[in-house]
Design a protein around this motif. Sequence first.
Motif, PDB file in Angstrom:
ATOM      1  N   LEU A 173     -23.674  38.417 -12.307  1.00  0.00           N
ATOM      2  CA  LEU A 173     -24.833  37.585 -12.604  1.00  0.00           C
ATOM      3  C   LEU A 173     -24.874  36.260 -11.853  1.00  0.00           C
ATOM      4  CD1 LEU A 173     -25.016  38.161 -16.475  1.00  0.00           C
ATOM      5  CD2 LEU A 173     -26.385  39.254 -14.695  1.00  0.00           C
ATOM      6  N   GLU A 223     -31.095  45.034 -15.026  1.00  0.00           N
ATOM      7  CA  GLU A 223     -31.187  45.653 -13.703  1.00  0.00           C
ATOM      8  C   GLU A 223     -29.817  45.787 -13.061  1.00  0.00           C
ATOM      9  OE1 GLU A 223     -35.702  44.264 -12.301  1.00  0.00           O
ATOM     10  OE2 GLU A 223     -33.913  43.196 -11.575  1.00  0.00           O
ATOM     11  N   ARG A 224     -29.046  44.718 -13.060  1.00  0.00           N
ATOM     12  CA  ARG A 224     -27.755  44.764 -12.374  1.00  0.00           C
ATOM     13  C   ARG A 224     -26.725  45.569 -13.162  1.00  0.00           C
ATOM     14  NH1 ARG A 224     -26.849  38.981  -9.217  1.00  0.00           N
ATOM     15  NH2 ARG A 224     -28.953  38.883  -8.293  1.00  0.00           N
ATOM     16  N   LYS A 275     -34.945  49.614  -9.377  1.00  0.00           N
ATOM     17  CA  LYS A 275     -35.681  48.650 -10.196  1.00  0.00           C
ATOM     18  C   LYS A 275     -37.064  49.179 -10.557  1.00  0.00           C
ATOM     19  CE  LYS A 275     -34.967  44.970  -7.551  1.00  0.00           C
ATOM     20  NZ  LYS A 275     -34.989  43.538  -7.106  1.00  0.00           N
ATOM     21  N   THR A 320     -34.201  40.697 -17.897  1.00  0.00           N
ATOM     22  CA  THR A 320     -34.561  41.614 -16.806  1.00  0.00           C
ATOM     23  C   THR A 320     -33.462  41.671 -15.753  1.00  0.00           C
ATOM     24  OG1 THR A 320     -36.910  41.156 -17.137  1.00  0.00           O
ATOM     25  CG2 THR A 320     -36.269  42.098 -15.019  1.00  0.00           C
ATOM     26  N   LYS A 321     -32.992  40.519 -15.322  1.00  0.00           N
ATOM     27  CA  LYS A 321     -31.933  40.468 -14.310  1.00  0.00           C
ATOM     28  C   LYS A 321     -30.657  41.123 -14.822  1.00  0.00           C
ATOM     29  CE  LYS A 321     -29.158  37.128 -11.705  1.00  0.00           C
ATOM     30  NZ  LYS A 321     -28.954  35.689 -11.378  1.00  0.00           N
ATOM     31  N   THR A 322     -30.305  40.844 -16.062  1.00  0.00           N
ATOM     32  CA  THR A 322     -29.070  41.398 -16.634  1.00  0.00           C
ATOM     33  C   THR A 322     -29.133  42.912 -16.691  1.00  0.00           C
ATOM     34  OG1 THR A 322     -28.750  39.401 -17.959  1.00  0.00           O
ATOM     35  CG2 THR A 322     -27.573  41.374 -18.642  1.00  0.00           C
ATOM     36  N   GLU A 367     -28.504  38.141  -5.037  1.00  0.00           N
ATOM     37  CA  GLU A 367     -28.706  39.593  -4.996  1.00  0.00           C
ATOM     38  C   GLU A 367     -28.014  40.208  -3.786  1.00  0.00           C
ATOM     39  OE1 GLU A 367     -32.539  42.347  -4.204  1.00  0.00           O
ATOM     40  OE2 GLU A 367     -32.594  41.267  -6.126  1.00  0.00           O
ATOM     41  N   TYR A 390     -29.121  33.727 -18.489  1.00  0.00           N
ATOM     42  CA  TYR A 390     -29.729  34.663 -17.553  1.00  0.00           C
ATOM     43  C   TYR A 390     -30.830  35.471 -18.239  1.00  0.00           C
ATOM     44  CZ  TYR A 390     -25.507  33.509 -14.968  1.00  0.00           C
ATOM     45  OH  TYR A 390     -24.509  32.831 -14.329  1.00  0.00           O
ATOM     46  N   SER A 391     -31.854  35.826 -17.456  1.00  0.00           N
ATOM     47  CA  SER A 391     -32.962  36.586 -18.025  1.00  0.00           C
ATOM     48  C   SER A 391     -32.516  38.005 -18.360  1.00  0.00           C
ATOM     49  CB  SER A 391     -34.132  36.630 -17.036  1.00  0.00           C
ATOM     50  OG  SER A 391     -33.805  37.426 -15.917  1.00  0.00           O
TER      51      SER A 391
END
Length: 350
Positions: free
Chosen positions: A289, A258-259, A312, A254-256, A293, A251-252
């Motif tokens: 993850l 943010e969440r 975000k 950024t995604k990790t 979303e 996983y990127s």
Amino acid sequence: MAALGWQVSAWHRLIPLTWSLIARQTAQLGEQKRTTALLLRKLTTVSSGGGLGESPFVEPQKCAQEPEHRTGLTQCLLEKQRTAVERGKIVSSLLDMGFSDVHVNELLSIQLGTHPQQLLDIISELILLGLNPEPVCVAFKRSPQLLKLPIMQMKKRSSYLRKLGLGEGKLKRVLYCCPEIFTMRQRDIEIIVGVLKEKCLFTVKQVTEILHRCPCVLREDPGELEYKFQYAYFRMGINHVDVVKTDFLQYSMTKTKERHMFLERLGRYQTPDKKGQTLVPNPLLKDILRVSEAEFLAKTACSSAEEFEVFKKLLAREEEESEGRMADDESLEEEEEEEEEPEEGEEREP
């Protein structure tokens, strides 16, 4: 006596006439031969389907060039025949390996000028690594440059992948997600493997599992890969086993972030203490993850999409400001180091 003289005189007059007659007959004979040859050529043209007036006179030079043209045409035909025979052998070999007619046609269509034997050698190496016909075709479609690899490079890379534990069928996912594993420099692969072993302290078996389950790490920057693991281990409290099991490294960042940080600010996630305990039960990593979303907001965060979008944007602004402060600090340190360095001719104080 007078009669004898007259005969001699008559004989001398006959000599020029005789030679003149011979010359005229010789010229007529040559003309007759040329006429006969021309008629024969015309008759030959007529017998082969052409008109009598359509056959031009063939010069001697063109006649001399005809054998060379025929030789080149013969060689071309032999070469085509040889290529057809080789192609037939390759098709037969591929069918024996388990490829269907559809697969064979696909492979030959993406051959890109590769010699048939080259195609067969490369496919044989992939089959020896435990791949089935279907993933082989998919790999060549996604990365046709695999067909241009020297066979020795292919053999060496196959041997190296076996040492990493990626043989025996484990290469299917790797080749599908990262077909350039055969074309990238071995030094780049070794660097990623070194980061996982020496910086992140994964075991050899765990490294094999990571490469198998998350082959995208081969494209990662080594520094960013190390930071991603450190974030999981120190900020989220995820141990080595869970990092491997949950495919966290795919996983990127950024995604990790943010969440994870959104859940933190909602009070729904807490970093475990040294004993691995938290005051609130943390949600499972797959519920953070692995889901979309919409599902993450509805079931895990229990929040709205509008609130998550605002968060975000704020997080992105915080990241920019943080990076700006870090850049300022680095430039300030460089200036201080330059001031501490002695000028030329001056001695450094003890």
